[in-house]
Write a protein that holds these residues in place. Structure first.
Motif, PDB file in Angstrom:
ATOM      1  N   LEU A   8       0.818  -1.214   0.000  1.00 47.22           N
ATOM      2  CA  LEU A   8       0.000   0.000   0.000  1.00 47.22           C
ATOM      3  C   LEU A   8       0.856   1.270   0.000  1.00 47.22           C
ATOM      4  N   HIS A   9       2.174   1.123   0.042  1.00 48.14           N
ATOM      5  CA  HIS A   9       3.015   2.317   0.061  1.00 48.14           C
ATOM      6  C   HIS A   9       2.801   3.121  -1.229  1.00 48.14           C
ATOM      7  N   GLY A  10       3.023   4.418  -1.121  1.00 50.34           N
ATOM      8  CA  GLY A  10       2.787   5.278  -2.276  1.00 50.34           C
ATOM      9  C   GLY A  10       1.339   5.686  -2.439  1.00 50.34           C
ATOM     10  N   ASN A  11       0.506   5.395  -1.439  1.00 48.85           N
ATOM     11  CA  ASN A  11      -0.871   5.878  -1.387  1.00 48.85           C
ATOM     12  C   ASN A  11      -0.947   6.971  -0.315  1.00 48.85           C
ATOM     13  N   PRO A  12      -1.929   7.885  -0.402  1.00 53.27           N
ATOM     14  CA  PRO A  12      -2.056   8.918   0.631  1.00 53.27           C
ATOM     15  C   PRO A  12      -2.190   8.374   2.051  1.00 53.27           C
ATOM     16  N   ILE A  13      -2.790   7.180   2.233  1.00 54.00           N
ATOM     17  CA  ILE A  13      -2.940   6.653   3.592  1.00 54.00           C
ATOM     18  C   ILE A  13      -1.602   6.366   4.261  1.00 54.00           C
ATOM     19  N   GLU A  14      -0.542   6.266   3.458  1.00 57.03           N
ATOM     20  CA  GLU A  14       0.779   6.002   4.033  1.00 57.03           C
ATOM     21  C   GLU A  14       1.228   7.144   4.950  1.00 57.03           C
ATOM     22  N   SER A  15       0.676   8.336   4.737  1.00 57.59           N
ATOM     23  CA  SER A  15       1.073   9.494   5.545  1.00 57.59           C
ATOM     24  C   SER A  15       0.343   9.566   6.885  1.00 57.59           C
ATOM     25  N   LEU A  16      -0.643   8.688   7.112  1.00 55.39           N
ATOM     26  CA  LEU A  16      -1.326   8.661   8.411  1.00 55.39           C
ATOM     27  C   LEU A  16      -0.349   8.254   9.516  1.00 55.39           C
ATOM     28  N   PRO A  17      -0.459   8.864  10.678  1.00 55.04           N
ATOM     29  CA  PRO A  17       0.388   8.433  11.802  1.00 55.04           C
ATOM     30  C   PRO A  17       0.143   6.946  12.102  1.00 55.04           C
ATOM     31  N   ASN A  18       1.219   6.237  12.377  1.00 54.85           N
ATOM     32  CA  ASN A  18       1.123   4.810  12.728  1.00 54.85           C
ATOM     33  C   ASN A  18       0.471   3.965  11.635  1.00 54.85           C
ATOM     34  N   TYR A  19       0.648   4.389  10.407  1.00 56.52           N
ATOM     35  CA  TYR A  19       0.041   3.699   9.255  1.00 56.52           C
ATOM     36  C   TYR A  19       0.290   2.189   9.283  1.00 56.52           C
ATOM     37  N   ARG A  20       1.554   1.795   9.443  1.00 56.03           N
ATOM     38  CA  ARG A  20       1.878   0.364   9.387  1.00 56.03           C
ATOM     39  C   ARG A  20       1.220  -0.402  10.536  1.00 56.03           C
ATOM     40  N   SER A  21       1.219   0.190  11.726  1.00 47.57           N
ATOM     41  CA  SER A  21       0.571  -0.462  12.870  1.00 47.57           C
ATOM     42  C   SER A  21      -0.922  -0.661  12.623  1.00 47.57           C
ATOM     43  N   TYR A  22      -1.537   0.312  12.011  1.00 51.00           N
ATOM     44  CA  TYR A  22      -2.962   0.208  11.697  1.00 51.00           C
ATOM     45  C   TYR A  22      -3.231  -0.979  10.777  1.00 51.00           C
ATOM     46  N   ILE A  23      -2.436  -1.062   9.715  1.00 50.06           N
ATOM     47  CA  ILE A  23      -2.662  -2.129   8.735  1.00 50.06           C
ATOM     48  C   ILE A  23      -2.456  -3.502   9.363  1.00 50.06           C
ATOM     49  N   VAL A  24      -1.400  -3.642  10.154  1.00 49.90           N
ATOM     50  CA  VAL A  24      -1.119  -4.931  10.804  1.00 49.90           C
ATOM     51  C   VAL A  24      -2.239  -5.294  11.772  1.00 49.90           C
ATOM     52  N   THR A  25      -2.816  -4.297  12.425  1.00 48.76           N
ATOM     53  CA  THR A  25      -3.917  -4.547  13.353  1.00 48.76           C
ATOM     54  C   THR A  25      -5.186  -4.946  12.608  1.00 48.76           C
ATOM     55  N   ILE A  26      -5.462  -4.245  11.531  1.00 47.34           N
ATOM     56  CA  ILE A  26      -6.651  -4.536  10.731  1.00 47.34           C
ATOM     57  C   ILE A  26      -6.560  -5.928  10.101  1.00 47.34           C
ATOM     58  N   LEU A  27      -5.350  -6.283   9.649  1.00 44.03           N
ATOM     59  CA  LEU A  27      -5.136  -7.544   8.933  1.00 44.03           C
ATOM     60  C   LEU A  27      -4.086  -8.375   9.673  1.00 44.03           C
ATOM     61  N   PRO A  28      -4.470  -9.011  10.766  1.00 41.75           N
ATOM     62  CA  PRO A  28      -3.495  -9.699  11.628  1.00 41.75           C
ATOM     63  C   PRO A  28      -2.830 -10.925  10.997  1.00 41.75           C
ATOM     64  N   LYS A  29      -3.346 -11.415   9.873  1.00 39.41           N
ATOM     65  CA  LYS A  29      -2.744 -12.602   9.249  1.00 39.41           C
ATOM     66  C   LYS A  29      -1.683 -12.254   8.207  1.00 39.41           C
ATOM     67  N   LEU A  30      -1.461 -10.954   7.979  1.00 42.21           N
ATOM     68  CA  LEU A  30      -0.444 -10.555   7.004  1.00 42.21           C
ATOM     69  C   LEU A  30       0.947 -11.032   7.426  1.00 42.21           C
ATOM     70  N   LEU A  31       1.703 -11.523   6.454  1.00 36.43           N
ATOM     71  CA  LEU A  31       3.091 -11.909   6.690  1.00 36.43           C
ATOM     72  C   LEU A  31       4.055 -10.875   6.130  1.00 36.43           C
ATOM     73  N   ASN A  32       3.621 -10.162   5.089  1.00 36.34           N
ATOM     74  CA  ASN A  32       4.457  -9.144   4.460  1.00 36.34           C
ATOM     75  C   ASN A  32       3.614  -7.918   4.139  1.00 36.34           C
ATOM     76  N   LEU A  33       4.124  -6.749   4.484  1.00 37.26           N
ATOM     77  CA  LEU A  33       3.468  -5.490   4.177  1.00 37.26           C
ATOM     78  C   LEU A  33       4.486  -4.559   3.541  1.00 37.26           C
ATOM     79  N   ASP A  34       4.167  -4.075   2.360  1.00 31.51           N
ATOM     80  CA  ASP A  34       5.054  -3.152   1.637  1.00 31.51           C
ATOM     81  C   ASP A  34       6.450  -3.745   1.456  1.00 31.51           C
TER      82      ASP A  34
END
Length: 198
Positions: A147-173
């Motif tokens: 999801l990098h390179g999208n406007p949501i990447e600029s949200l504070p704690n962006y990566r933590s949010y995604i990992v929380t929303i999708l707990p089964k992810l093994l790789n992000l960006d």
């Protein structure tokens, strides 16, 4: 187990993989200057990156589980389901979808129609609403997401949010999700940001 049984089991497994398109090259519609999925219907396939094109069946549908649509100008995932159904032998077996470097601003509800999706590339788009990402929770097998390179990447704690929303992810960006990230507590106001962003 004798050699005959091993051979039969092996060929059956190979047949199943072939029917599902697991070992087939991707269907590559990248770099086609398409603004919508309809624009891709009469385009010639891209074979430059893989050197191969997947096989077709009698209905002119392709035998593959990977679809590459990156580097176009697609603005919406509307009609994605119809496009995949018309292009692939089995849309349900789609496991890798590349929509990177388009102009997509929202993830539609039809993404849930691909229950076997494991890899989803959305980097380099225009997604600004975190509620779009919530729709990806309907993909039980999703393990790799960009999801990098999208406007949501600029949200504070962006990566933590995604990992929380999708707990089964093994790789992000293109970076592994480590156990320390999974244990990290949600920051204050997390759900408020999720429900009001965009």
């Amino acid at each position: 187990m004798d050699n005959k049984k091993i051979s039969t089991k092996s060929s059956l497994y190979g047949w199943r993989n072939e029917e599902r398109g697991i070992n087939s090259p991707p269907l590559d519609f990248s770099f086609m200057k398409a603004t919508a999925f309809d624009d891709l219907e009469n385009k010639n396939l891209q074979a430059t990156r893989t050197g191969r094109i997947p096989k077709k069946n009698q209905e002119n549908r392709y035998l593959t589980s990977s679809l590459w649509l990156g580097h176009n100008s697609i603005t919406s995932t509307a009609k994605l389901q119809n496009f995949v159904k018309n292009a692939l032998v089995s849309s349900e077996n789609l496991s890798w979808l590349d929509l990177s470097f388009n102009a997509i601003f929202d993830i539609g509800d039809e993404i849930a129609e691909f229950p076997n999706l494991k890899i989803l590339y959305l980097h380099g788009n225009n997604i600004s609403n975190m509620n779009s990402i919530l729709k990806l929770r309907k993909l039980p097998k999703l393990r790799t997401l960009t999801l990098h390179g999208n406007p949501i990447e600029s949200l504070p704690n962006y990566r933590s949010y995604i990992v929380t929303i999708l707990p089964k992810l093994l790789n992000l960006d293109f970076s592994p999700v480590i156990s320390a990230e999974r244990k990290k507590a949600l920051p204050p106001g997390f759900f408020k940001i999720i429900n009001t962003s965009g």
